[in-house]
Scaffold this motif. Structure first.
Motif, PDB file in Angstrom:
ATOM      1  N   SER A 188       5.375   3.882  -3.891  1.00  0.00           N
ATOM      2  CA  SER A 188       5.534   5.239  -4.437  1.00  0.00           C
ATOM      3  C   SER A 188       6.994   5.441  -4.794  1.00  0.00           C
ATOM      4  O   SER A 188       7.880   4.674  -4.397  1.00  0.00           O
ATOM      5  N   TYR A 198       3.714   8.058  -8.394  1.00  0.00           N
ATOM      6  CA  TYR A 198       4.624   7.165  -9.088  1.00  0.00           C
ATOM      7  C   TYR A 198       5.674   7.920  -9.909  1.00  0.00           C
ATOM      8  O   TYR A 198       6.378   7.324 -10.721  1.00  0.00           O
ATOM      9  N   LYS A 223      -8.358  10.229  -8.176  1.00  0.00           N
ATOM     10  CA  LYS A 223      -7.540   9.125  -7.659  1.00  0.00           C
ATOM     11  C   LYS A 223      -6.450   8.745  -8.655  1.00  0.00           C
ATOM     12  O   LYS A 223      -5.293   8.502  -8.273  1.00  0.00           O
ATOM     13  N   GLU A 270      -0.998   2.694 -15.149  1.00  0.00           N
ATOM     14  CA  GLU A 270      -2.008   3.057 -14.162  1.00  0.00           C
ATOM     15  C   GLU A 270      -3.395   3.191 -14.800  1.00  0.00           C
ATOM     16  O   GLU A 270      -4.405   2.891 -14.160  1.00  0.00           O
ATOM     17  N   LYS A 318       2.595  -2.852 -11.546  1.00  0.00           N
ATOM     18  CA  LYS A 318       2.879  -1.590 -10.872  1.00  0.00           C
ATOM     19  C   LYS A 318       4.173  -0.998 -11.434  1.00  0.00           C
ATOM     20  O   LYS A 318       5.172  -1.714 -11.600  1.00  0.00           O
ATOM     21  N   SER A 344      -6.532   1.156 -13.459  1.00  0.00           N
ATOM     22  CA  SER A 344      -7.718   1.900 -13.028  1.00  0.00           C
ATOM     23  C   SER A 344      -8.976   1.463 -13.750  1.00  0.00           C
ATOM     24  O   SER A 344     -10.088   1.722 -13.271  1.00  0.00           O
ATOM     25  N   LYS A 359      -3.714  11.387  -8.591  1.00  0.00           N
ATOM     26  CA  LYS A 359      -2.909  11.249  -7.373  1.00  0.00           C
ATOM     27  C   LYS A 359      -1.908  10.099  -7.508  1.00  0.00           C
ATOM     28  O   LYS A 359      -0.743  10.211  -7.099  1.00  0.00           O
ATOM     29  N   SER A 360      -2.366   9.004  -8.117  1.00  0.00           N
ATOM     30  CA  SER A 360      -1.501   7.827  -8.263  1.00  0.00           C
ATOM     31  C   SER A 360      -0.312   8.096  -9.179  1.00  0.00           C
ATOM     32  O   SER A 360       0.828   7.800  -8.821  1.00  0.00           O
ATOM     33  N   SER A 370       0.816  -1.218   0.000  1.00  0.00           N
ATOM     34  CA  SER A 370       0.000   0.000   0.000  1.00  0.00           C
ATOM     35  C   SER A 370       0.848   1.266   0.000  1.00  0.00           C
ATOM     36  O   SER A 370       0.339   2.358  -0.277  1.00  0.00           O
TER      37      SER A 370
END
Length: 587
Positions: free
Chosen positions: A62, A395, A387, A179, A190, A183, A390-391, A59
């Protein structure tokens, strides 16, 4: 072109040659640098406290992390890089090709040191090799793209990952695309930008988890076959003559678990190999493989979930690089007998706002991309853009919310435009049921590379090994260890032949005697109530009494499975009788 490739080879090789000549002195100086004294004194990550280790929880993924790379022997690493460059030049010559390409190199022992500023520092043992076939994965330094396996720890729940030179994946396009797929519910690894230190130097890479078991688990999927195209011969045969390149299972350790997991692996490879074999186009050839359309024409079983959506997104992001057989990646669900696309290597052009498929009427696409465009638009409309924004910033792709929204709108506009493509813009996919899995005598294939095809013999337990023309066949036996290598397309016989697993019997017509045929008969799905259904896999006996809310199951075979899905069962009685020798099973 030849001068350009030679110049590039010299530019990449020259600094490595100097370093090899420096020998022991360079090794000694490199390892005595202050940076590495600090690393050597650090704790292993698995020795940190529970609270500290929470900072490496999935979680927390980043780009606020720095990796340091160190090898047990610097000399060995540099020699390995130089040998690989020399081998790439030899491969080009041996294959009569137009470009250099590398062979898979041996992993070097070392470790990865992890630093989250002001939070933690620790190290993990690693096995590292250079990554990629072509020179775009190398930049003339001691750190090309890297393929890393951690052996006693993880980074954000990931133990196997690739560090890509950013230009090898079109930089920020990779962060945005991976991403976007995640999504919208499509399997995607990732990915993030990350700073990597090596000695005194620091370089930016793209950190990307490998397509392995951990990717499935993070998406709440049970481990099952992960499949990809066999790339051993990609640079040996002409691009439109790849009939000797089949599919393979990636996570071969899953296939080793039991007889049934091995058989499921065989079935999934066999089906893909058959679809590749019969896939053809009218008039204009293409490397792009439209599994979705060929399944509709040939089997009509809807085996590929959201593959059309995946293809539509790819075209709307300006590239068809994901569509040749070599680039396709799939997860196979053995219960529902469905293939799910996994994103890999798109080389998209979102950041540049370039799309040759929309901007030029000369560019053609496969039909699945047009078909999937409608659903792809809906998925963008349903996205949580805040969202998503933000992701991608977390990254390492620093972009404003308005820019993010604009790029998603551009993709949506291109998807709407793709829906308007007429038939002239689409490849006409057809079934060629006359094509054989081997090479015809009049076809021009590179015969300097030693290789043989492996078929099943009279039944699906014995094998035949034949030449690339399907002739001069001989019966062969394989140990279990050899069978696992065979479905991984990595088995080489005692004569140095690369063995190619086909997935069908040698005898009979091209469309007959594939091992998957009986397995892919329709699943037996029964309705229990308005929302809940039951799927039976194998041959269990199941009696459903809706009036008395009673279900009786008899498990006859070890591979029998019963799956309830799609709703809730309340106040039902379910009884299962296991008639198998369950003591011999791994529960």
């Amino acid at each position: 072109m030849k001068k350009s490739i030679l110049l590039k080879f010299i530019v990449f090789a020259f600094p490595l040659i100097l370093m090899i000549f420096a020998g022991n002195l360079l090794d000694k100086n490199f390892n005595e640098r202050a940076d590495f004294e600090d690393i050597d004194n650090q704790k292993y990550c698995n020795k940190l406290s529970y609270e500290k280790n929470l900072n490496l929880h999935p979680s927390k993924f980043s780009s606020n992390i720095i990796l340091h790379i160190k090898f047990e022997s610097e000399r060995s690493w540099k020699t390995n890089l130089l040998n690989n460059l020399i081998k790439s030049e030899k491969n080009k010559k041996d294959s009569d090709g137009w470009r250099n390409f590398s062979s898979k190199s041996k992993r070097q022992p070392g470790f990865v040191f992890i630093e989250i500023p002001n939070v933690l520092k620790c190290k993990i043992n690693a096995r590292i090799r250079d990554h990629g076939d072509l020179l775009d994965q190398r930049d003339g330094t001691l750190l090309p793209s890297l393929n890393i396996h951690l052996t006693n720890g993880h980074i954000f729940g990931i133990t196997k990952f690739i560090l890509f030179l950013p230009h090898a994946r079109n930089g920020a396009n990779e962060i945005f695309a991976t991403e976007l797929f995640r999504s919208t519910g499509i399997l995607s690894p990732k990915s993030m930008f990350i700073n990597v230190k090596y000695g005194k130097s620091t370089k930016k890479f793209i950190f990307q988890e490998k397509i392995q078991k951990e990717l499935l688990e993070s998406n709440n999927l049970r481990e099952a076959p992960i499949l990809e195209g066999d790339e051993r011969f990609a640079f040996w045969d002409d691009r439109h003559k790849q009939n000797l390149s089949k599919n393979k299972i990636v996570n071969v350790n899953w296939a080793k678990k039991s007889k049934s997991t091995f058989e499921i692996s065989e079935y999934s490879i066999s089906l893909l190999n058959h679809l590749v074999q019969i896939h053809d186009t009218e008039k204009i050839l293409t490397d792009n493989l439209d599994y979705h359309t060929i399944d509709e024409i040939f089997l009509n079983k809807k085996l590929f979930v959201d593959l059309d959506v995946f293809d539509a997104f790819s075209i709307a992001m300006g590239s068809d690089h994901t569509m040749p057989r070599n680039e396709r990646r799939f997860y196979f669900d053995p219960l529902f007998k469905k293939f799910y696309p996994i994103y890999y290597d798109g080389m998209y052009r979102i950041v540049e706002n370039e799309n040759p498929f929309v901007n030029s009427k000369d560019e053609m696409i496969i039909p699945s991309a047009k078909k999937g465009a409608v659903k792809a638009v809906k998925l963008i409309d349903e996205m949580d853009i805040h969202k998503f924004h933000k992701s991608i910033n977390a990254y390492g792709y620093n972009i404003s919310f308005m820019e993010t929204k604009e790029k998603l709108n551009n993709i949506k506009k291109d998807l709407i435009e793709i829906q308007k493509f007429d038939d002239k813009r689409l490849f006409n996919i057809k079934v060629n049921d006359k094509r054989n899995p081997f090479v015809e005598q009049n076809e021009d294939y590179d015969q300097k590379l030693k290789r043989k095809l492996v078929f099943y013999s009279d039944n699906f337990t014995e094998y035949l090994k034949c030449d690339i023309f399907g002739e001069s066949c001989e019966k062969v036996n394989f140990s279990d260890k050899e069978k696992f290598k065979l479905i991984n397309q990595e088995l080489i016989d005692d004569d140095g032949n690369n063995l190619i697993y086909v997935g069908k019997k040698k005898y009979g017509n091209p469309e007959e005697n594939w091992i998957y045929s009986k397995y892919f008969l329709d699943n037996n799905i029964s309705e229990i109530n308005q929302n809940t259904k039951v799927l039976t896999f194998g041959s269990p006996e199941i009696i459903v009494n809706k009036d008395q809310k009673y279900i009786n199951i008899k498990k006859i075979s070890q591979i029998d499975r019963v799956v309830f899905f799609g709703g809730r069962l309340k106040n039902w009685k379910i009884q299962m009788e296991d008639l198998t020798d369950f003591k011999k099973l791994r529960i």
